[in-house]
Design a protein around this motif. Structure first.
Motif, PDB file in Angstrom:
ATOM      1  N   ASP A 109       0.813  -1.221   0.000  1.00 54.11           N
ATOM      2  CA  ASP A 109       0.000   0.000   0.000  1.00 54.11           C
ATOM      3  C   ASP A 109       0.848   1.274   0.000  1.00 54.11           C
ATOM      4  OD1 ASP A 109       1.032  -0.073   2.537  1.00 54.11           O
ATOM      5  OD2 ASP A 109      -0.903  -0.126   3.571  1.00 54.11           O
ATOM      6  N   GLY A 110       2.164   1.104  -0.017  1.00 52.24           N
ATOM      7  CA  GLY A 110       3.054   2.264  -0.058  1.00 52.24           C
ATOM      8  C   GLY A 110       3.161   3.026   1.239  1.00 52.24           C
ATOM      9  N   ALA A 111       2.574   2.505   2.319  1.00 53.27           N
ATOM     10  CA  ALA A 111       2.537   3.246   3.584  1.00 53.27           C
ATOM     11  C   ALA A 111       3.782   3.035   4.445  1.00 53.27           C
ATOM     12  CB  ALA A 111       1.297   2.855   4.382  1.00 53.27           C
ATOM     13  N   TYR A 112       4.550   1.980   4.133  1.00 53.47           N
ATOM     14  CA  TYR A 112       5.704   1.655   4.978  1.00 53.47           C
ATOM     15  C   TYR A 112       6.902   1.295   4.099  1.00 53.47           C
ATOM     16  CZ  TYR A 112       1.800   1.027   8.183  1.00 53.47           C
ATOM     17  OH  TYR A 112       0.645   1.209   8.896  1.00 53.47           O
ATOM     18  N   VAL A 113       8.074   1.749   4.527  1.00 52.27           N
ATOM     19  CA  VAL A 113       9.311   1.461   3.809  1.00 52.27           C
ATOM     20  C   VAL A 113      10.352   1.008   4.842  1.00 52.27           C
ATOM     21  CG1 VAL A 113      11.033   2.328   2.185  1.00 52.27           C
ATOM     22  CG2 VAL A 113       8.749   3.364   2.247  1.00 52.27           C
ATOM     23  N   ILE A 114      11.126  -0.022   4.492  1.00 50.33           N
ATOM     24  CA  ILE A 114      12.140  -0.512   5.421  1.00 50.33           C
ATOM     25  C   ILE A 114      13.504  -0.607   4.742  1.00 50.33           C
ATOM     26  CG2 ILE A 114      11.633  -2.942   4.900  1.00 50.33           C
ATOM     27  CD1 ILE A 114      12.347  -3.614   7.815  1.00 50.33           C
ATOM     28  N   VAL A 115      14.544  -0.244   5.479  1.00 45.64           N
ATOM     29  CA  VAL A 115      15.920  -0.636   5.173  1.00 45.64           C
ATOM     30  C   VAL A 115      16.422  -1.358   6.418  1.00 45.64           C
ATOM     31  CG1 VAL A 115      16.501   1.068   3.418  1.00 45.64           C
ATOM     32  CG2 VAL A 115      16.749   1.687   5.827  1.00 45.64           C
ATOM     33  N   TYR A 116      17.154  -2.434   6.180  1.00 42.73           N
ATOM     34  CA  TYR A 116      17.404  -3.366   7.274  1.00 42.73           C
ATOM     35  C   TYR A 116      18.749  -4.051   7.090  1.00 42.73           C
ATOM     36  CZ  TYR A 116      16.907  -8.209   9.098  1.00 42.73           C
ATOM     37  OH  TYR A 116      17.105  -9.433   9.669  1.00 42.73           O
ATOM     38  N   ASN A 117      19.446  -4.231   8.198  1.00 43.36           N
ATOM     39  CA  ASN A 117      20.741  -4.906   8.230  1.00 43.36           C
ATOM     40  C   ASN A 117      20.674  -5.978   9.305  1.00 43.36           C
ATOM     41  OD1 ASN A 117      23.474  -5.639   8.389  1.00 43.36           O
ATOM     42  ND2 ASN A 117      23.933  -3.926   9.756  1.00 43.36           N
ATOM     43  N   ILE A 146      12.440   1.885   9.785  1.00 44.45           N
ATOM     44  CA  ILE A 146      11.128   1.757   9.152  1.00 44.45           C
ATOM     45  C   ILE A 146      10.506   3.154   9.038  1.00 44.45           C
ATOM     46  CG2 ILE A 146       8.802   0.803   9.334  1.00 44.45           C
ATOM     47  CD1 ILE A 146       9.978  -1.555  10.838  1.00 44.45           C
ATOM     48  N   TYR A 147      10.174   3.506   7.811  1.00 45.17           N
ATOM     49  CA  TYR A 147       9.506   4.780   7.550  1.00 45.17           C
ATOM     50  C   TYR A 147       8.005   4.520   7.581  1.00 45.17           C
ATOM     51  CZ  TYR A 147       8.199   8.976   4.807  1.00 45.17           C
ATOM     52  OH  TYR A 147       7.637  10.148   4.350  1.00 45.17           O
ATOM     53  N   ASP A 148       7.339   5.073   8.578  1.00 43.46           N
ATOM     54  CA  ASP A 148       5.891   4.947   8.752  1.00 43.46           C
ATOM     55  C   ASP A 148       5.253   6.205   8.173  1.00 43.46           C
ATOM     56  OD1 ASP A 148       3.278   4.889   9.653  1.00 43.46           O
ATOM     57  OD2 ASP A 148       3.772   4.121  11.639  1.00 43.46           O
ATOM     58  N   LYS A 149       4.895   6.152   6.896  1.00 46.13           N
ATOM     59  CA  LYS A 149       4.364   7.327   6.212  1.00 46.13           C
ATOM     60  C   LYS A 149       2.991   7.718   6.756  1.00 46.13           C
ATOM     61  CE  LYS A 149       5.212   7.668   1.763  1.00 46.13           C
ATOM     62  NZ  LYS A 149       5.285   7.366   0.305  1.00 46.13           N
ATOM     63  N   LYS A 150       2.233   6.734   7.233  1.00 43.93           N
ATOM     64  CA  LYS A 150       0.906   7.018   7.785  1.00 43.93           C
ATOM     65  C   LYS A 150       0.985   7.961   8.968  1.00 43.93           C
ATOM     66  CE  LYS A 150      -2.394   3.370   7.089  1.00 43.93           C
ATOM     67  NZ  LYS A 150      -3.034   2.204   7.743  1.00 43.93           N
ATOM     68  N   LYS A 170       6.572   9.280  10.701  1.00 43.13           N
ATOM     69  CA  LYS A 170       7.653   9.058  11.644  1.00 43.13           C
ATOM     70  C   LYS A 170       8.625   8.001  11.117  1.00 43.13           C
ATOM     71  CE  LYS A 170       4.901   5.844  14.470  1.00 43.13           C
ATOM     72  NZ  LYS A 170       4.304   5.630  15.802  1.00 43.13           N
ATOM     73  N   LEU A 171       9.825   8.044  11.640  1.00 43.49           N
ATOM     74  CA  LEU A 171      10.866   7.086  11.304  1.00 43.49           C
ATOM     75  C   LEU A 171      11.233   6.333  12.575  1.00 43.49           C
ATOM     76  CD1 LEU A 171      13.028   6.053   9.200  1.00 43.49           C
ATOM     77  CD2 LEU A 171      14.560   7.751  10.216  1.00 43.49           C
ATOM     78  N   ILE A 172      11.279   5.000  12.499  1.00 43.59           N
ATOM     79  CA  ILE A 172      11.604   4.176  13.664  1.00 43.59           C
ATOM     80  C   ILE A 172      12.946   3.501  13.414  1.00 43.59           C
ATOM     81  CG2 ILE A 172      10.955   2.149  15.021  1.00 43.59           C
ATOM     82  CD1 ILE A 172       8.311   4.097  13.188  1.00 43.59           C
ATOM     83  N   LEU A 173      13.881   3.716  14.305  1.00 44.79           N
ATOM     84  CA  LEU A 173      15.164   3.010  14.273  1.00 44.79           C
ATOM     85  C   LEU A 173      15.170   1.982  15.393  1.00 44.79           C
ATOM     86  CD1 LEU A 173      17.723   5.946  13.829  1.00 44.79           C
ATOM     87  CD2 LEU A 173      16.569   4.620  12.052  1.00 44.79           C
TER      88      LEU A 173
END
Length: 611
Positions: free
Chosen positions: A62-70, A122-126, A129-132
């Motif tokens: 739905d395009g509402a969340y984006v993640i980059v992860y290690n 995690i980018y929470d576009k809804k 906010k950005l969660i690290l």
């Protein structure tokens, strides 16, 4: 396993530059996501699901969340099954997508469900906010910059340095961070040696509100001790121990690429090798042989017993020189640990054969294996006052020739006796034993900081487990393996192993001067005692190797640089008076000031290029 970056503006070109600087962390794929609020970047080292389905940044349907992860999550299949039952659909076989879908379902609560290692954004576009988040042990690094307006994060400081350069920003050295580094060899908790550059703490969930530009912080719910054993018999304890370790190692073998193991000859990596034999798994083992040390001989015997294909890396002057040069190309958070260099050498050899390695880090901290615990164990139920620090300078007169020749060799032993036997001060004794060089800097402020962080009655391994392990040992392992694009995994640092260790009676960790009792007694049931009950050896480098690299020229520059830093930060520097009287830095390195001078070298090499 990957490298991640991000910042609070729209600049794809800058995101690409930042990810290029950490390409060694992920040579298999790259990607940058941008919108008006945020830029996220990733370099991917493909370990699970090697297809393009694992491409990052990964965006939800739905395009509402984006993640980059290690990282790697070893129970992702179980969580995926749970999420599927709740109606979630998956397009890949990756753990990345499980975290992304898990966030949609549970919010930040997903992190308490994960079993593994990670640094994630995690980018929470809804919710704008950005969660690290960082795993509870701090296995994977995650740094961030914040000056009240500009926010950036990355797996390595060099990427943040690129962000600062692009914005014409500078960061100064932190007095507290520098002080901590030159006492312990690393910085504590969220601190680094730089102002405005912090570390996400182990187990921290850091939320950045993109609209208000404010932070909030919480911690992942810590693992509670297991309910207990059916009884406290030796048989029951060993049975639970074997089951817990075996299960963790099985989880850590999940991969779609070749796996190896770093075999040092010590009890922790020996246990991993033994468990793999019991599991019927044959991996390639890698051992560093350092002149004058016998641990490689033990490792060879253990590899033969376990049926492992064994490769020995002779850490000679050529290997040392290559590691010495490589180190300064990639290290950007100083740690005063000379085992950085052999760690790079063994990682280089492993990278030619495998893409994942298991290591024994964490065994000492969970099961109490360090020699200093003999001194700390009697103090574990007492916590003395810290007034002794006000008189500590009585022993600290490095500018005195008389002190150098006659007092210094005895002063540390005298302080240790006073702190442990008379004051019964657990923290003071730990600091005295762990300090790089007790004569360099006052430990008063550091003592107060550690006391505030440690609570009322820490166990004897608390300081090593919470500070030395994540800020030195795990950072070193990540640095050395990632420099050669391989993934380091640590089966001891598993939430179930930790729960077992917390529940284990103290006498099964340390008894009659023997640390890691349960590990050693378990191994003794399966291996000859002479391979197990022997003096612990470190990973130190022969001193003559340094001289052959032009080290002394580097050292002269380092001492001059650090002296200026100490003056600029108004840190006391009596040690430099002694150094100024002796032009033979290498001779001093060989004896009195060896640890301080190596710390100075690393500090110079990593911080002098910051701005």
């Amino acid at each position: 396993m990957c490298g991640i970056v991000g910042f609070n503006s729209d600049n794809k070109e800058l995101g690409k530059k930042m990810t290029d600087l950490i390409a060694h962390r992920g040579p298999d794929d790259e990607g940058v996501f941008c919108d008006e609020r945020l830029t996220l970047g990733n370099r991917r080292l493909a370990i699970i699901d090697l297809s393009q389905a694992g491409h990052q940044p990964m965006v939800s349907d739905d395009g509402a969340y984006v993640i980059v992860y290690n990282g790697e999550v070893y129970n992702f299949k179980e969580i995926k099954k749970e999420l599927s039952a709740l109606g979630h659909h998956f397009k890949s076989q990756t753990d990345t997508e499980v975290i992304l879908q898990g966030y949609r379902e549970y919010g930040a609560g997903i992190f308490s469900k994960l079993r593994g290692m990670w640094a994630a954004a995690i980018y929470d576009k809804k919710n704008d906010k950005l969660i690290l988040s960082r795993d509870s042990f701090g296995i994977k690094p995650l740094f961030y910059f914040w000056d009240g307006k500009n926010f950036a994060f990355a797996s390595e400081i060099k990427a943040i340095r690129e962000f600062l350069h692009s914005h014409r920003l500078k960061t100064e050295l932190s007095k507290d961070g520098v002080n901590q580094y030159f006492i312990l060899g690393y910085t504590l908790q969220s601190a680094t040696v730089f102002k405005n550059i912090k570390k996400v703490r182990p187990g921290e969930i850091l939320t950045f509100d993109l609209a208000s530009k404010t932070f909030s912080s919480s911690l992942i719910e810590s693992n509670k001790p297991i309910a207990g054993f059916a009884d406290n018999s030796d048989t029951e304890i060993f049975k639970n121990f074997e089951k817990t370790i075996s299960d963790s190692i099985q989880k850590h073998l999940i991969a779609d690429v070749p796996i190896g193991v770093f075999l040092s000859g010590g009890s922790d990596s020996t246990l991993i090798a033994l468990m793999m034999k019991k599991l019927g798994v044959k991996l390639r083992a890698f051992t560093v042989r350092i002149s004058g040390r016998g641990d490689a001989d033990y490792a060879r015997q253990i590899a033969k017993f376990a049926g492992l294909e064994h490769e020995e890396i002779n850490f000679d002057e050529r290997e040392f020189s290559e590691s010495y040069e490589k180190c300064w190309q990639y290290l950007d958070e100083p740690i005063a640990d000379s085992s950085l260099l052999p760690s790079l050498a063994v990682s280089s050899a492993a990278a030619r054969q495998v893409k994942v390695v298991l290591t024994g880090e964490g065994g000492d901290e969970l099961f109490w294996g360090y020699p200093r615990y003999q001194m700390l164990e009697p103090l574990s139920k007492s916590y003395g006052p810290d007034w002794w620090l006000k008189t500590a300078d009585y022993f600290r007169k490095p500018d005195s020739e008389f002190y150098q020749k006659y007092i210094r060799p005895l002063a540390r032993r005298k302080r240790l006796f006073y702190l442990s036997k008379i004051k019964r001060d657990l923290l003071g004794t730990y600091l005295e034993s762990a300090a790089i060089d007790p004569d360099v800097l006052s430990r008063i402020e550091l003592h107060k900081t550690l006391k505030n962080l440690s609570g009322e009655r820490p166990d004897i391994a608390f300081f090593d487990r919470n500070f030395y392990l994540p800020n030195d040992l795990l950072y070193k392992t990540d640095f050395a393996t990632m420099a050669y694009s391989i993934e380091g995994r640590v089966p001891f640092l598993d939430k179930e192993v930790f729960a077992f260790a917390k529940s284990l009676p103290p006498e099964w960790k340390f008894k009659n001067g023997v640390g890691k009792r349960i590990i050693k007694e378990y191994l003794a049931k399966n291996l000859p005692p002479e391979l197990i009950f022997r003096k612990k050896e470190g990973f130190s480098v022969p001193l003559n190797f340094y001289k052959s690299t032009g080290y002394e020229a580097d050292l002269r520059q380092a001492v001059s640089y650090v002296r200026d830093v100490f003056d600029d930060l108004s840190l006391p520097n009596p040690v430099f008076r002694r150094l100024a009287k002796d032009a033979g830095y290498f001779r001093l390195f060989q004896n009195k000031f060896r640890h301080f001078l190596f710390a100075a070298l690393v500090f110079y090499k990593t911080t002098s290029r910051m701005n």
